[in-house]
Design a protein around this motif. Structure first.
Motif, PDB file in Angstrom:
ATOM      1  N   VAL A  67       0.903  -1.128  -0.004  1.00  0.00           N
ATOM      2  CA  VAL A  67      -0.099   0.014  -0.112  1.00  0.00           C
ATOM      3  C   VAL A  67       0.796   1.202  -0.211  1.00  0.00           C
ATOM      4  O   VAL A  67       2.004   1.154   0.638  1.00  0.00           O
ATOM      5  N   ASN A  68       0.693   2.224  -0.674  1.00  0.00           N
ATOM      6  CA  ASN A  68       1.309   3.479  -0.762  1.00  0.00           C
ATOM      7  C   ASN A  68       0.297   4.918  -0.591  1.00  0.00           C
ATOM      8  O   ASN A  68      -0.310   5.315  -1.370  1.00  0.00           O
ATOM      9  N   PHE A  79      -6.522  10.722   4.344  1.00  0.00           N
ATOM     10  CA  PHE A  79      -6.043  10.615   3.247  1.00  0.00           C
ATOM     11  C   PHE A  79      -6.412  11.602   1.960  1.00  0.00           C
ATOM     12  O   PHE A  79      -7.715  12.001   1.996  1.00  0.00           O
ATOM     13  N   LYS A  80      -5.613  12.056   1.162  1.00  0.00           N
ATOM     14  CA  LYS A  80      -5.873  12.668  -0.163  1.00  0.00           C
ATOM     15  C   LYS A  80      -6.843  11.913  -1.047  1.00  0.00           C
ATOM     16  O   LYS A  80      -7.525  12.459  -1.896  1.00  0.00           O
ATOM     17  N   SER A  81      -6.613  10.533  -1.137  1.00  0.00           N
ATOM     18  CA  SER A  81      -7.239   9.881  -2.158  1.00  0.00           C
ATOM     19  C   SER A  81      -7.295   8.329  -1.499  1.00  0.00           C
ATOM     20  O   SER A  81      -6.702   8.257  -0.554  1.00  0.00           O
ATOM     21  N   SER A  82      -8.174   7.565  -2.059  1.00  0.00           N
ATOM     22  CA  SER A  82      -8.575   6.249  -1.469  1.00  0.00           C
ATOM     23  C   SER A  82      -7.152   5.484  -1.711  1.00  0.00           C
ATOM     24  O   SER A  82      -6.241   5.700  -2.697  1.00  0.00           O
ATOM     25  N   THR A  83      -6.898   4.764  -0.545  1.00  0.00           N
ATOM     26  CA  THR A  83      -5.942   4.042  -0.370  1.00  0.00           C
ATOM     27  C   THR A  83      -6.156   2.354  -0.884  1.00  0.00           C
ATOM     28  O   THR A  83      -7.138   2.121  -0.298  1.00  0.00           O
ATOM     29  N   ARG A  84      -5.256   1.904  -1.676  1.00  0.00           N
ATOM     30  CA  ARG A  84      -5.535   0.633  -2.022  1.00  0.00           C
ATOM     31  C   ARG A  84      -4.203  -0.343  -2.169  1.00  0.00           C
ATOM     32  O   ARG A  84      -3.335   0.097  -1.950  1.00  0.00           O
TER      33      ARG A  84
END
Length: 287
Positions: A67-68, A79-84
């Motif tokens: 994950v990044n 979070f700035k965007s969804s983490t996946r």
């Protein structure tokens, strides 16, 4: 850690901690040139199919995941965007045996890297001197690459002029394009140029044909060649006309199509020399 030495791409989020733990306590910082001392990775992979099939049979195509997360700020609380979960195709060498041959080729950025991923508004905020990675810079990079390739093939190509489109300062080279079938390699380009050829900065040259040869061509304007694969066209002489002009378009101007607005300009085709050859044969195109 096994202690194994391998040639492999390192993702940016892994490079900084790796450097801090090994050779540079400051991590991934720019050198005196203003750029990273390490070559960039553009994820263009060439695989030997036999070995690749063996690896697929062994691993089932599985690559180690990670994950990044992208955080909004340094507090790392949101979070700035969804983490996946992600896995990287460039990690493929990790599953190869130690006897496998893995290498890499380094090219100048003008020849190999011109991504288009930033919208005009974000691109205009990029500090001057850094790459915009926009539709504007991406198209200008094509013109630059083709101009420099022709220069290396012996054509006298004028230096670029400065231009500003959608708030982005770019180099405007001659607008030179060709279809891939005209030349895929540098040797093919050289094989289709002979004599003393020159192209002015204001010029546009569009080659849409396989067997199009430039012979003692002096171009100062716009030239378009359309030909069937069975036609051989020799283009030469002094070609001068008013050419095609780049006209600024603001990305907010909804009267223009989106593909025009994001590039920041449209092409006004004032005058050109055009040759169309739809039948097999040998032809000569001169002004």
């Amino acid at each position: 850690m096994s202690g194994r030495i391998m040639v492999i791409n390192v993702e940016y989020n892994q490079l900084d901690p790796l450097l801090r733990a090994t050779i540079n306590a400051e991590g991934d910082v720019n050198a005196e040139t203003g750029f990273s001392p390490f070559p960039g990775n553009i994820n263009q992979l060439i695989l030997e199919l036999g070995a690749y099939i063996e690896e697929l049979n062994k691993t089932g195509g599985g690559i180690k995941e990670f994950v990044n997360p992208k955080y909004k700020d340094a507090s790392k609380t949101s979070f700035k965007s969804s983490t996946r979960l992600e896995c990287m195709m460039q990690d493929y060498p990790k599953t190869l045996p130690a006897t496998a041959r893995v290498g890499f080729t380094v090219m100048d950025a003008w020849l190999a890297y011109a991504p288009v991923k930033n919208n005009p508004e974000d691109a205009a905020k990029v500090p001057e001197g850094n790459p915009y990675h926009s539709a504007t810079s991406g198209e200008m990079a094509i013109y630059r690459a083709h101009s420099l390739i022709l220069r290396k093939a012996g054509v006298q190509v004028d230096d670029p002029e400065k231009g500003v489109f959608n708030g982005q300062k770019v180099e405007v080279w001659p607008r030179i394009t060709w279809r891939p079938k005209w030349a895929l390699t540098f040797s093919e380009v050289k094989g289709k140029i002979s004599g003393s050829c020159s192209i002015s900065q204001k010029s546009t040259m569009v080659i849409k044909g396989l067997n199009v040869f430039l012979e003692d061509l002096s171009l100062d304007g716009a030239l378009v060649v359309n030909s069937t694969d069975d036609a051989e066209v020799k283009v030469g002489g002094s070609i001068q006309n008013k050419g095609w002009i780049l006209e600024n378009v603001d990305y907010k101007d909804t009267s223009e199509p989106e593909e025009v607005r994001i590039r920041g300009f449209k092409i006004n085709k004032i005058e050109q020399l055009e040759g169309n050859y739809g039948e097999p044969g040998k032809y000569s195109l001169k002004a």
